[in-house]
Enzyme design. Structure first.
Site, PDB file in Angstrom:
ATOM      1  N   GLU A 111     -14.699  65.862 128.991  1.00 47.16           N
ATOM      2  CA  GLU A 111     -15.317  64.722 128.306  1.00 47.16           C
ATOM      3  C   GLU A 111     -15.319  64.987 126.814  1.00 47.16           C
ATOM      4  O   GLU A 111     -15.021  66.110 126.362  1.00 47.16           O
ATOM      5  CB  GLU A 111     -16.734  64.463 128.843  1.00 47.16           C
ATOM      6  N   HIS A 227     -23.191  54.666 123.323  1.00 47.97           N
ATOM      7  CA  HIS A 227     -22.009  54.991 124.138  1.00 47.97           C
ATOM      8  C   HIS A 227     -20.923  54.001 123.757  1.00 47.97           C
ATOM      9  O   HIS A 227     -21.181  52.791 123.705  1.00 47.97           O
ATOM     10  CB  HIS A 227     -22.348  54.873 125.623  1.00 47.97           C
ATOM     11  N   ARG A 275     -19.026  61.296 120.420  1.00 45.86           N
ATOM     12  CA  ARG A 275     -19.383  59.942 120.848  1.00 45.86           C
ATOM     13  C   ARG A 275     -19.750  59.034 119.675  1.00 45.86           C
ATOM     14  O   ARG A 275     -19.443  57.846 119.688  1.00 45.86           O
ATOM     15  CB  ARG A 275     -20.553  60.052 121.821  1.00 45.86           C
ATOM     16  N   HIS A 333     -27.414  54.386 124.579  1.00 45.40           N
ATOM     17  CA  HIS A 333     -27.227  55.140 125.819  1.00 45.40           C
ATOM     18  C   HIS A 333     -28.234  56.270 125.977  1.00 45.40           C
ATOM     19  O   HIS A 333     -28.683  56.550 127.092  1.00 45.40           O
ATOM     20  CB  HIS A 333     -25.806  55.703 125.823  1.00 45.40           C
ATOM     21  N   ARG A 368     -26.003  64.028 121.143  1.00 38.08           N
ATOM     22  CA  ARG A 368     -25.879  64.839 122.364  1.00 38.08           C
ATOM     23  C   ARG A 368     -24.428  64.963 122.810  1.00 38.08           C
ATOM     24  O   ARG A 368     -23.677  63.981 122.827  1.00 38.08           O
ATOM     25  CB  ARG A 368     -26.697  64.168 123.482  1.00 38.08           C
TER      26      ARG A 368
END
Ligand code: SIN
Length: 501
Positions: A111, A227, A275, A333, A368
């Site tokens: 990811e 997100h 992200r 998110h 994060r």
């Protein structure tokens, strides 16, 4: 049962804490059916853990700190990433079944912003559901835990400056004062305070609101993660947008504009950049036209087997990712900020603990790293539970202060929607001082009109706290993008280079 520990919430953090707190008598209050709803249950992404060949907790820590824009606490991050491999073993002992490779080893996905494949998944994109199944089964079998479904907390009971229980409402709305020497807030995030979010309806900042009323220290509230790939479908307001897991980009799905152009190709890391970087790129591209996630080449006909949850969500909206790119937009998110806690989950207020997304332990920094949240919830959940299992039980006072709680007024639902819109408009992906100030004025007006002790008053208080934190940080960092500061810095740089005018 007279509870020694009350846990508000029932996600992975809550249930891990409940299990670890044995032999303390634990009462879990959950608005849902245990294990069947909520952000943990929905989690499509997996659990990051350095269990692959050549990987190490140190490398995982490095990626975590880098994704957090260097703002995370290195000691906490090291603890977290060290806990990863053992947690996976613990979950397997509880009966969680993870996806395996052809050799029978846990298969590891990739990811964004991870230097290597280290994400453990279950049933493709149903990791949260599988972990919750295993944890809920263990909780139901544990003699020291009582679960009350359909219950929510309305406030905290206090004695002097300590928290000593919860004012709770059952399914019928009847209220009960439930005393206990320790309360753990595990209420999840704040997504529902924003117009567009992937979070479930209960993620409305209620834990933060309760913490504010007892004067607990909150931190880093400005760091809200967007997100980049929520499914851009029209829905009711409020309603979450379906998530298209980052694991899709991990296996090669690409972001394209309406001409089929891959607009992130020249960005470092491309679609697997951190992200916040991808969210901003999608957000800016959306000003020019629609954006799509194209999985046709990367996943194609295997979509229903490899990503069953996303496939079902897409089908529910009449879309087929095997043959068409899916429209996407960023949505709130995850909240990196929250109730400031130490390594044992202790807040600044005696008797009040916090764990999971509502807490801020310092591991996520300003942004994060993907798939670190289930990990954090379980690692800290077990730490809090273990701590409470060992400390002497405080003597309960004879008298407790019960907070005021008022039912909603008819106009509150419309005012709550106005709060959602203003937070999205003024504290969204790009923020400016002027916009944040306008948002603050509007939120203040709503707060002044709200009746004290209502859910609306609580939402307004958290909304204002987020706006205030965003105003107080004048420069961009991680997920907090102050476009006014960035523009001023760019103009300054041009001027210094003699390029102005
Ligand atoms: C995702 O599957 O993209 C979400 C995972 C996460 O938020 O950690």
């Amino acid at each position: 049962m007279r509870a020694e520990v009350i846990i508000v919430g029932s996600g992975v953090a809550a249930l891990s804490a409940a299990l670890a707190a044995a032999p303390r008598r634990v009462l879990v209050l959950t608005p849902e059916r245990l294990g069947l709803d909520g952000a943990s249950h929905w989690a499509q992404g997996g659990i990051a853990a350095a269990i692959g060949e050549g990987d190490s907790p140190a490398q995982h820590a490095e990626d975590t700190l880098a994704a957090g824009a260097g703002y995370g606490d290195p000691a906490r991050v090291a603890e977290l990433t060290r806990a990863g491999p053992e947690l996976i073993g613990w979950l397997q002992q509880l009966g969680a079944r993870f996806d395996l490779d052809v050799h029978g080893r846990i298969s590891l996905g990739r990811e964004a912003a991870h230097g290597r494949a280290r994400i453990v998944h279950a049933r493709g994109d149903a990791t949260g559901a599988e972990v919750m199944r295993a944890l809920a089964q263990a909780v139901r079998a544990a003699a020291h835990i009582e679960v009350r479904e359909g219950w929510r907390a309305c406030g905290l009971l206090q004695s002097d400056s300590s928290v000593r229980g919860v004012l709770a409402a059952d399914r019928e709305g009847r209220r009960f004062a439930l005393p206990a020497p320790a309360v753990i807030l595990a209420t999840g995030g704040i997504g529902q305070l924003f117009r567009y979010t992937t979070n479930p309806l209960h993620a409305d900042g209620s834990g933060l609101a309760m913490a504010i009323t007892v004067g607990a220290v909150l931190r880093d509230l400005e760091f809200v993660q967007f997100h980049p790939t929520a499914l851009a479908v029209r829905g009711l307001d409020p309603a979450p947008l379906p998530l298209l897991t980052e694991a899709l980009r991990g296996v090669g799905a690409i972001l394209i504009d309406s001409n089929g152009r891959r607009f992130m190709a020249s960005t470092a890391g491309a679609e697997l950049a951190a992200r916040d970087v991808v969210s901003r790129a999608v957000y800016r591209q959306l000003r020019l036209g629609p954006v799509y996630l194209d999985s046709r080449a990367a996943v194609g006909a295997d979509f229903p087997q490899r990503f069953p949850a996303v496939f079902a969500l897409a089908q529910a909206h009449g879309l087929d990712p095997r043959s068409e790119p899916l429209p996407v937009a960023p949505a709130v998110h995850y909240h990196m900020g929250g109730i400031a806690v130490d390594a044992a989950g202790r807040s600044s207020v005696d008797g009040l603990f916090a764990v999971g997304e509502v807490a801020c332990s310092g591991v996520h920094g300003a942004n994060r790293l993907a798939s670190n949240s289930l990990l954090e919830g379980m690692a800290y959940g077990r730490a809090v539970g273990g701590y409470l299992a060992q400390i002497p039980r405080p003597i309960m006072p004879a008298r407790l202060h019960v907070p005021v709680h008022q039912a909603a007024a008819p106009q509150d639902a419309a005012a709550a929607l106005r709060l959602r819109h203003l937070l999205w408009d003024h504290a969204g992906i790009e923020r400016t001082a002027a916009g944040l100030q306008i948002g603050m004025q509007r939120a203040q007006t709503i707060a002044e009109q709200a009746t004290q002790g209502t859910q609306l008053a609580a939402r307004a208080a958290v909304t204002m706290a987020i706006l205030a934190a965003a105003l107080a940080r004048p420069n961009s960092l991680g997920a907090h993008c102050r476009s006014d500061a960035d523009e001023a810095a760019a103009a300054d740089a041009l001027q210094r280079a003699g390029c102005s005018g």
